[in-house]
Scaffold this active site. Sequence first.
Site, short mmCIF file in Angstrom:
data_model
loop_
_atom_site.label_atom_id
_atom_site.label_comp_id
_atom_site.label_asym_id
_atom_site.label_seq_id
_atom_site.Cartn_x
_atom_site.Cartn_y
_atom_site.Cartn_z
N CYS A 92 -104.64 107.52 -39.61
CA CYS A 92 -104.05 106.95 -38.40
C CYS A 92 -102.66 107.51 -38.18
O CYS A 92 -102.07 108.14 -39.06
CB CYS A 92 -103.94 105.42 -38.52
SG CYS A 92 -105.45 104.55 -38.94
N ASP A 629 -69.74 129.09 -20.54
CA ASP A 629 -70.51 128.85 -19.33
C ASP A 629 -69.68 128.06 -18.32
O ASP A 629 -69.01 127.07 -18.67
CB ASP A 629 -71.78 128.08 -19.68
CG ASP A 629 -72.63 127.76 -18.48
OD1 ASP A 629 -73.41 128.63 -18.08
OD2 ASP A 629 -72.49 126.65 -17.94
#
Length: 668
Positions: A92, A629
């Site tokens: 599971c 940037d």
Amino acid sequence: MDLAENRRVYAGRGATRRTSRLGIGDGARGAARELPGTGALVSVFRERPGCRAGMIDRVEMDFDRCYRAVDSRDQRFDGWFYTAVTSTGIYCRPSCPAATPKPANVRFFPTAAAAQRAGFRACKRCRPDAAPGSPAWDVRADLVARAMRLIADGVVDREGVPGLARRLGYTERHLNRMVTAELGAGPLALARAQRAQTARTLIETTGLGLAEIAFAAGFGSVRQFNDTILQVYAATPSALREAAVGRAGAGGTGTVSLRLAYRPPLHAGSLLEFFAHRAIPGVESVEHGTYRRALALPHGRATVALTPQPGYVAATLHLTDVRDLAPAVARCRRLLDLDADPVAVDATLAADPVLAPSVAKEPGVRLPRAVDGFEMAVRAIVGQQISVSAARTVLAKLVTAASAAHTAASHPTLVPHPDGSPRTGCTAAGDAPRPALTAPDDAPRTASTAAGDASRMTPTASDDAPHVTPTAADDAPPMTPTASDDASHTAPTASGDAPDMTPTASDDAGTAPTAADGAPRARANGASRARALTANGDAGGAVPDLVPFPTAAQVAELPDAAFAMPAARRETIRGLARAVAAGSLDLDPGADRTETEHRLLELPGIGAWTAGYLAIRALGDPDVFLHTDLGVQRGAQELDLPMTTLAAYAQRWSPWRSYAVIRLWRHA
């Protein structure tokens, strides 16, 4: 095995604490190193430290810690490991709603394939195979993680383990040893587990015949398909279909509808906003909360519609060939960063008081990534010196030209000879010669697919055209940075940029038949199977109004008129396209991040900013900070961050600095 023995086994595997690389528990923060000669800060995730058995992302599976996660049904651990119960023979996900098993009856596995190999079958209640993938495979850059990304993309199904080993640059033996030691199953067993999940999806969501599904999922025979489905799901294929009555898709043979699970939270609005602002007309669109785009897949074109919903992303795929389901799903998950662990990311970023309000307001911001590394590289180069809207216009023209060229090459005009017999290769207008459709010695060439396969061998006139070498002036860095393809993410002037059972002993059960060298053999009745697996336009094939971004080979052959940009940038894109088409530059998900960055920096017109940007969006590096940037700087100014020491300040956000970049862009 009793509880005491269980604990001795797990304790014998080494350390038992999680590091902050997972964002869980204590431990040293991730570090960065400087790329020699560039000044760019790159991620520690590019290092390749060794791993030992029983580890997940270099994390030992401590029995008590894993059991507490199972007992609390913590969804965040779904995909990290799998819980097998010896008393029932099932495995599971950690969040399974079933009653928590006794500790003495529990075993933990790092992958579903390992649990299947040990003789456990999938739980019918929690469906562990549908859990999100482990974040480790996107985060890490070592051999095992790169192999997992390529397996998820279907490389083993198409090229076999030899092809996977060649892509990674290792021998098959070493690759098998490394993957098995860490994950408890080899590449073939991992690919087999993926085939089983793909087959179940097709069984439950399409009207394809079961034999067609067997080969579409990658199985070598119907017998292998039947045996694997029975072993993994304890049900026959026909029983799975009967249980799914009413769920089959109504869109046609090539239409598949499914749910893509993710770890909450997911800030879907930031993703849709990002993609909408940069959507290339004719390739992608965002309307009414749904993102649509065309894909170029190994066996043909496809379109996908992705709609975020609470707990999952609804995906509708229109496939030309249903064999492409697994790679299409892998690319969609990668595009939306669905395997990430947002709780770990947000916990690190929220520790900084400056970002804490942003994290509280918008939890679960993901990295907007890419379905194709080459496409992202072209977008980055095009957007170096122009606005986002202008970049969209330039890219749309490039796509239109490539689509027209591909259509012309796929459907050559027939013009009669003077004696009245038909001939190919010339147009009626001016009788100008067309590119040859066969090799000079009349040997058949490889035909291009509907997706514009990069292996297309049909030459064009540009194959023999001299390659223009940019002048020194053309190579000069941009002097006036403006908004780029990514919300004013302008390349810095100093960078040099130009503007996701029980195998046999061999682990080969359920794999495609192989030749002596291990490569996949051609299957019998290939023509009839191809007809069965390929959907026509009326049966739910690719939607005609969207086309995929052109391949590297197609871009390299385009004439100058297709590039609405300066000559230097045009030649940068052509150089990139030639390198990708030739195989000297790898922008695929399994690429070595450090090597890819070095090769990018060797190309004229590509500098540290472009390489770092591609590391974030194309390669998925979670720890890259673009301190030069323009968008990052504007966002930092809005937050009153120290501009002169911004790169040093960002160290506190490691190992999730790429996510910090996205948040700063949203502040810009």
